[in-house]
Design an enzyme around this catalytic site. Structure first.
Site, PDB file in Angstrom:
ATOM      1  N   ASP A  60       0.832  -1.190   0.000  1.00 12.35           N
ATOM      2  CA  ASP A  60       0.000   0.000   0.000  1.00 12.35           C
ATOM      3  C   ASP A  60       0.879   1.257   0.000  1.00 12.35           C
ATOM      4  O   ASP A  60       1.920   1.298   0.652  1.00 12.35           O
ATOM      5  CB  ASP A  60      -0.874  -0.034   1.263  1.00 12.35           C
ATOM      6  CG  ASP A  60      -1.962   1.011   1.231  1.00 12.35           C
ATOM      7  OD1 ASP A  60      -2.779   0.984   0.290  1.00 12.35           O
ATOM      8  OD2 ASP A  60      -2.002   1.860   2.146  1.00 12.35           O
ATOM      9  N   GLU A 100       1.624  -0.175  -4.823  1.00 10.56           N
ATOM     10  CA  GLU A 100       0.634   0.799  -5.259  1.00 10.56           C
ATOM     11  C   GLU A 100       1.338   2.126  -5.501  1.00 10.56           C
ATOM     12  O   GLU A 100       1.811   2.757  -4.558  1.00 10.56           O
ATOM     13  CB  GLU A 100      -0.444   0.993  -4.191  1.00 10.56           C
ATOM     14  CG  GLU A 100      -1.479   2.029  -4.608  1.00 10.56           C
ATOM     15  CD  GLU A 100      -2.222   2.672  -3.438  1.00 10.56           C
ATOM     16  OE1 GLU A 100      -3.260   3.298  -3.688  1.00 10.56           O
ATOM     17  OE2 GLU A 100      -1.758   2.578  -2.285  1.00 10.56           O
TER      18      GLU A 100
END
Ligand SMILES: *[C@@H]1O[C@H](CO)[C@@H](O)[C@H](O)[C@H]1NC(C)=O
Ligand SMILES: *[C@@H]1O[C@H](CO)[C@@H](O)[C@H](O)[C@H]1NC(C)=O
Ligand SMILES: *[C@@H]1O[C@H](CO)[C@@H](O)[C@H](O)[C@H]1NC(C)=O
Ligand SMILES: *[C@@H]1O[C@H](CO)[C@@H](O)[C@H](O)[C@H]1NC(C)=O
Ligand SMILES: *[C@@H]1O[C@H](CO)[C@@H](O)[C@H](O)[C@H]1NC(C)=O
Ligand SMILES: *[C@@H]1O[C@H](CO)[C@@H](O)[C@H](O)[C@H]1NC(C)=O
Ligand SMILES: *[C@@H]1O[C@H](CO)[C@@H](O)[C@H](O)[C@H]1NC(C)=O
Ligand SMILES: *[C@@H]1O[C@H](CO)[C@@H](O)[C@H](O)[C@H]1NC(C)=O
Ligand SMILES: *[C@@H]1O[C@H](CO)[C@@H](O)[C@H](O)[C@H]1NC(C)=O
Ligand SMILES: *[C@@H]1O[C@H](CO)[C@@H](O)[C@H](O)[C@H]1NC(C)=O
Length: 534
Positions: free
Chosen positions: A221, A245
């Site tokens: 993330d 990400e």
């Protein structure tokens, strides 16, 4: 001595589970928000209100008990939302941490979703099925309700293990890395990933997490918001594939995050944006954006074949919220499977969910009754073809996708010997066609694996797709190569004989096998090499 021997064996045993980038290249991933995938027996299926931003009842155990739905669609991996402990306390202005991204103590599991044994049981079951487990990890930040949170609740308890509060200036990279994501309702205190204790503690933490739960890959993330040089050592300690990400839709801004100095791979936001530009209806309908992104990706990404291709996730609106036409989904989806990159399908995409941005794109899956929809069937076919190509053809996976044709409303992409012909005209029938110049010889026999119709290549290698039945995607595979695929009536075992007939005397030797069962049902215009949908 015996103990040393045992530990040695154990380390080999563990290495056997961890998967490398090369092993992930051929996989196909189904993305799951744990809370939203499946309910335990007896729970009220009507109780989940997406807008309420609270828990709906899914767990690791309910995923484990419902893996058939994923495996039957041909997926070879799952990606699950974060497994570590989240904020515990009063509801926030953005509800409760049902999604798993509000990390409190990362050294603990999130007991909302089950016990350590439940997570191990899920991992074991995924592996028993020959699939891989990817786990989402959040190391950039923790979550807090003030600028001065009680640090004793976190794994890192010292002030200097966090960057001081500042709000992110998205025009300044240092600010993006060091300032706090979130806002003044929900703060996301930024962990100081330049601090040597933080670096080494995170390394032993991830090594232990990966080994304890036999994790095969990590989805990272907010990877863009951490100093890039943190990743090689972190992922090295994990010993598995890392996909980050990096929410950047320009290739120039995204590509630096893939490579030995950064991450194995990133989610393919540039191609996502281009696919929306190219295929969403209504929309820009600009297929040049896809051509442009393909060209730039080949030039600038270290390895486009490892990028994570997607049309939806928990941070962007559902495809169905951007595009009202199912054919636009089918065409764009075909691209994500048949071009370079690892296909990722976000749970619910196969059920035509149409929620807008967070939180409406995190719908419970169960109200769909896990229906075998047309989209589910198409995904099954795409996975079946891709899984077959991955293991059976001469390096289909490593051959670079080439753009054969672009017209204002159509394009064709060739990867290995598979040609996908895609359009953005949508469902209404249209008196238009796309002519594709293939490298195949006159009369070369191919099969569209989506309709199972036979096609023969015309003179000058031409294939012409007419859209009198609407803008359906077409994926042509040399019919000869489908033996063993289980697709379109071809046996799932290579070598088994099958009724076959030559197309015509002019057919190129070796590329002339037609499925006798099909020939009566199809219309092949040998002279034009075209097929009219009817
Ligand atoms: C960029 O952000 C950092 C961190 O907040 C700050 O120290 C620096 O002054 C900023 N640079 C510019 C040019 O604004
Ligand atoms: C279409 O995309 C191309 C490539 O990204 C871009 O140069 C062009 O301006 C776009 N056209 C429109 C009408 O948006
Ligand atoms: C997009 O999502 C919102 C909220 O879920 C919904 O109200 C709207 O109808 C959706 N739009 C489309 C085109 O599906
Ligand atoms: C799922 O099943 C329930 C109960 O039978 C039914 O009311 C509902 O309409 C079904 N939903 C879908 C999408 O098929
Ligand atoms: C979905 O339906 C198709 C077409 O009827 C069938 O071939 C396939 O086996 C079904 N898939 C599942 C998982 O039931
Ligand atoms: C390809 O074959 C290998 C080795 O038999 C197997 O482990 C893997 O699951 C297969 N991959 C796919 C996508 O079917
Ligand atoms: C099928 O088997 C033959 C001989 O064993 C082999 O040459 C061929 O490559 C195989 N084809 C596929 C599609 O696996
Ligand atoms: C389709 O287009 C062709 C050539 O542009 C034209 O000759 C033909 O009449 C059109 N057919 C219909 C049904 O509009
Ligand atoms: C033959 O194919 C080439 C591309 O391969 C194309 O440029 C050319 O126009 C085609 N010629 C005819 C007569 O269709
Ligand atoms: C197909 O054609 C080839 C060469 O022309 C010939 O050797 C072969 O026997 C034919 N196969 C069938 C099934 O007719």
């Amino acid at each position: 001595m015996a103990l040393v021997h045992f530990l040695f064996l154990l380390s080999i045993f563990r290495v056997a589970f961890a998967a490398t980038a090369e092993q992930w290249r051929g996989r196909s991933i189904y993305q799951i928000i744990v809370d939203r995938y499946a309910l335990p027996a007896g729970a009220d299926p009507t109780a989940c209100d997406t807008g309420k931003q609270t828990w709906c009842g899914g767990t690791w155990a309910t995923i484990k008990d419902n893996l058939d739905y994923i495996q039957d669609a041909g997926f070879t991996a799952i990606w699950i939302s974060p497994v570590n402990q989240n904020y515990i306390g009063e509801r926030t202005p953005y509800g409760d941490p049902y999604h798993g991204y509000w990390i409190q103590d990362i050294s603990q599991l999130n007991d909302r979703f089950g016990s350590a044994d439940d997570l191990k049981a899920l991992s074991d079951e995924v592996h028993r099925r020959g699939m891989y487990l990817m786990v989402d990890v959040v190391v950039n930040n923790v979550m807090a309700l003030s600028q001065n949170p009680d640090l004793t609740k976190f794994m890192f308890k010292e002030q200097e293990q966090y960057h001081p509060y500042c709000s992110v200036d998205y025009t300044n990279l240092t600010s993006e890395q060091d300032c706090w994501l979130g806002d003044t309702n929900v703060y996301l205190p930024d962990v100081n990933t330049q601090d040597s204790t933080v670096v080494s503690t995170y390394q032993s933490w991830i090594k232990d997490l990966v080994q304890t739960y036999n994790i095969d890959g990590l989805r990272i993330d907010a990877a863009k918001h951490v100093n890039t040089d943190f990743w090689p050592q972190f992922c090295g300690a994990a010993g598995v594939f890392c996909i980050g990400e990096v929410y950047e839709t320009e290739v120039d801004n995204c590509s630096p995050y893939q490579g030995p100095q950064a991450l194995d791979s990133v989610l393919n936001y540039p191609m996502y944006a281009a696919l929306v530009d190219g295929f969403a209806i209504p929309g820009a309908l600009n297929l040049s954006a896809i051509a442009d992104t393909m060209a730039q990706s080949k030039q600038k990404f270290k390895d486009p074949g490892l990028l994570g291709n997607f049309l939806e996730n928990h941070d962007v609106p559902r495809w169905g919220n951007l595009s009202v036409d199912p054919q636009s989904l089918y065409n764009a989806m075909a691209f994500t499977f048949m071009s370079d990159g690892i296909p990722i399908v976000y749970y619910g995409q196969e059920q035509y969910f149409y929620g807008a941005s967070d939180p409406y794109n995190r719908e419970p899956l169960w109200p769909s009754n896990y229906t075998n929809t047309t989209a589910y069937q198409m995904i099954t076919t795409l996975n079946q073809l891709r899984n077959f190509l991955v293991n059976s053809t001469d390096d289909w996976l490593h051959s670079e996708a080439q753009l054969l044709t672009t017209t204002p409303h159509g394009m064709s992409v060739m990867k290995g010997n598979v040609i996908s012909i895609l359009t953005n005209i949508g469902s209404p029938p249209a008196n238009t066609s796309i002519a594709v110049y293939t490298p195949f010889e006159n009369n070369f026999a191919t099969t569209d694996i989506l309709s199972c119709r036979q096609w023969a290549v015309g003179s000058n290698g031409t294939v012409e797709v007419q859209y009198t039945r609407g803008g359906e995607p077409v994926i042509l595979v040399p019919s000869d190569h489908l033996q063993g695929s289980g697709l379109c009536g071809y046996s799932a075992q290579n070598g088994s004989s099958k009724a076959a007939a030559n197309v015509s005397s002019g057919a190129a030797a070796g590329f002339s096998r037609f499925d006798a069962m099909m020939t009566s049902a199809v219309l092949v215009l040998l002279s034009l090499g075209s097929f009219v949908f009817n």
